[in-house]
Design a protein around this motif. Sequence first.
Motif, PDB file in Angstrom:
ATOM      1  N   ARG A  90      36.858  56.946  57.190  1.00 27.67           N
ATOM      2  CA  ARG A  90      37.493  55.670  56.847  1.00 27.67           C
ATOM      3  C   ARG A  90      38.279  55.877  55.559  1.00 27.67           C
ATOM      4  O   ARG A  90      37.705  56.119  54.505  1.00 27.67           O
ATOM      5  CB  ARG A  90      36.447  54.578  56.703  1.00 27.67           C
ATOM      6  N   MET A  91      39.599  55.764  55.693  1.00 25.15           N
ATOM      7  CA  MET A  91      40.492  56.069  54.580  1.00 25.15           C
ATOM      8  C   MET A  91      41.090  54.775  54.045  1.00 25.15           C
ATOM      9  O   MET A  91      41.741  54.031  54.781  1.00 25.15           O
ATOM     10  CB  MET A  91      41.592  57.026  55.029  1.00 25.15           C
ATOM     11  N   HIS A  92      40.868  54.522  52.767  1.00 27.92           N
ATOM     12  CA  HIS A  92      41.330  53.299  52.118  1.00 27.92           C
ATOM     13  C   HIS A  92      42.510  53.607  51.206  1.00 27.92           C
ATOM     14  O   HIS A  92      42.591  54.678  50.604  1.00 27.92           O
ATOM     15  CB  HIS A  92      40.197  52.670  51.289  1.00 27.92           C
ATOM     16  N   ARG A 128      42.357  54.052  59.375  1.00 27.03           N
ATOM     17  CA  ARG A 128      43.202  53.742  58.220  1.00 27.03           C
ATOM     18  C   ARG A 128      42.999  52.282  57.832  1.00 27.03           C
ATOM     19  O   ARG A 128      43.169  51.383  58.649  1.00 27.03           O
ATOM     20  CB  ARG A 128      44.672  54.002  58.555  1.00 27.03           C
ATOM     21  N   ARG A 129      42.672  52.056  56.557  1.00 29.07           N
ATOM     22  CA  ARG A 129      42.372  50.699  56.114  1.00 29.07           C
ATOM     23  C   ARG A 129      43.090  50.395  54.797  1.00 29.07           C
ATOM     24  O   ARG A 129      43.147  51.233  53.906  1.00 29.07           O
ATOM     25  CB  ARG A 129      40.857  50.525  55.921  1.00 29.07           C
ATOM     26  N   VAL A 132      39.842  58.829  62.799  1.00 35.38           N
ATOM     27  CA  VAL A 132      40.561  58.440  61.580  1.00 35.38           C
ATOM     28  C   VAL A 132      40.777  56.929  61.603  1.00 35.38           C
ATOM     29  O   VAL A 132      41.431  56.399  62.511  1.00 35.38           O
ATOM     30  CB  VAL A 132      41.914  59.173  61.477  1.00 35.38           C
ATOM     31  N   SER A 177      42.567  54.624  46.187  1.00 36.39           N
ATOM     32  CA  SER A 177      42.250  55.336  47.424  1.00 36.39           C
ATOM     33  C   SER A 177      40.771  55.702  47.451  1.00 36.39           C
ATOM     34  O   SER A 177      40.163  55.980  46.408  1.00 36.39           O
ATOM     35  CB  SER A 177      43.095  56.611  47.540  1.00 36.39           C
ATOM     36  N   VAL A 226      46.199  50.002  53.501  1.00 35.58           N
ATOM     37  CA  VAL A 226      47.123  51.002  52.974  1.00 35.58           C
ATOM     38  C   VAL A 226      47.871  50.503  51.743  1.00 35.58           C
ATOM     39  O   VAL A 226      48.455  51.296  51.009  1.00 35.58           O
ATOM     40  CB  VAL A 226      48.125  51.446  54.053  1.00 35.58           C
ATOM     41  N   ASP A 283      41.587  51.576  64.744  1.00 37.09           N
ATOM     42  CA  ASP A 283      41.240  50.632  63.700  1.00 37.09           C
ATOM     43  C   ASP A 283      39.737  50.354  63.804  1.00 37.09           C
ATOM     44  O   ASP A 283      39.068  50.787  64.745  1.00 37.09           O
ATOM     45  CB  ASP A 283      42.071  49.351  63.778  1.00 37.09           C
ATOM     46  N   ALA A 315      45.273  56.691  53.218  1.00 38.49           N
ATOM     47  CA  ALA A 315      45.455  56.475  54.660  1.00 38.49           C
ATOM     48  C   ALA A 315      46.816  56.946  55.143  1.00 38.49           C
ATOM     49  O   ALA A 315      46.981  57.270  56.325  1.00 38.49           O
ATOM     50  CB  ALA A 315      45.256  54.998  54.992  1.00 38.49           C
ATOM     51  N   ALA A 373      46.541  61.016  55.909  1.00 36.87           N
ATOM     52  CA  ALA A 373      45.299  61.355  56.599  1.00 36.87           C
ATOM     53  C   ALA A 373      45.219  62.829  56.963  1.00 36.87           C
ATOM     54  O   ALA A 373      44.136  63.406  57.030  1.00 36.87           O
ATOM     55  CB  ALA A 373      45.148  60.496  57.856  1.00 36.87           C
ATOM     56  N   ASP A 379      53.757  60.238  62.274  1.00 38.91           N
ATOM     57  CA  ASP A 379      52.346  60.539  62.005  1.00 38.91           C
ATOM     58  C   ASP A 379      52.123  62.042  62.096  1.00 38.91           C
ATOM     59  O   ASP A 379      52.211  62.623  63.184  1.00 38.91           O
ATOM     60  CB  ASP A 379      51.455  59.821  63.021  1.00 38.91           C
TER      61      ASP A 379
END
Length: 344
Positions: free
Chosen positions: A95-97, A66-67, A64, A74, A69, A39, A101, A104, A133
């Motif tokens: 940073r995946m919004h 994840r933010r 990675v 996205s 979700v 995070d 996320a 990924a 995952d």
Amino acid sequence: MIALWDTTGTEVVKALAAERRSAGGVTSGLALTLVAVVDERHVRDTEQAAMIAAQQHPCRLLIVVRRNVLDQESRLDAEIMVGGRLGPCEAVIMRMHGRLALHAESVALPLLAPDVPVVTWWHGDPPEKIAYDPLGVVADRRITDSAQSADPDGALKLRAEDYAPGDTDLTWTRLTPWRTTLAGAFDTADSAATSAKITADPHDPSSRLLSGWLQARLGVKPKITDSHGSGLSEVELTLASGTTLTVHGNDGTATLSRTGFPDRTMPLLARPLGEELAEELRRLDPDEPYAAALAATTGLKGLNDRDSKRVHIWHDPALAEKPEPEESETSTARTAKKPAKASS
């Protein structure tokens, strides 16, 4: 460093290739791909740990983050570094919004270094099942850290239930200095152990794994005495001959006491996270002593006999946040929306 905001996976792949060409020799000889799932608050710690580990294992580091979700929109933001402050590694921080996320792997998989092993490391709470995952499913080795869980006792049980050969835990790695010291002391033992006592925080997962290791190796179940918040501080073994072996840790040193012999002082240093990570990257085969210790700790058997291959199980964490309405509520809503029939 190259920063790409609101970008795509294709653009990240192109930018990494361009940066590798510019860096030249820095990018040769990669030993593995390290995928770190973290995070935002752990990004800096992850970079520092990877910098130390990369000195022994040059790698491609994919961080990675994840933010949000639950967001409907996205977005992918990425930073690319080759060499530089992170040393002999190639790093991509993604940073995946939003819903991206949850997928990924669609961005990370094209970035894996070719023809080298993949290690996935969760610096934080891992998924309940690693098969949830895809970044864990594709990995040759999977690293968790039960000490970071809100419920360390439950985390060990969860890791045992979900264990597959190739899994390991940094909680176990932190025991290496203790295990080395105890094994060296027991090499000169004149008889088998009949009892063991560990002085430690009873809720510390490391002390529980150490108890499991001693039980698996010596066949005796140690008694854990509360150290009142000082962590793992002492291990005492009693042998059938009446001899007592005691290892007491204090401020980076260990004092080894044995009946009839003078005390010995040895180093017992707390290592930085990067050194612990580097130790786990040295091996890619199943860690059978860890599995045996975990089995003895939790009471689950046959961990080493399980299949090392995992199959991805789709799991949407957003479902827990937005549960589907119950049938009765749905039926009521549908009935309310139906237009009234015209009377004849």
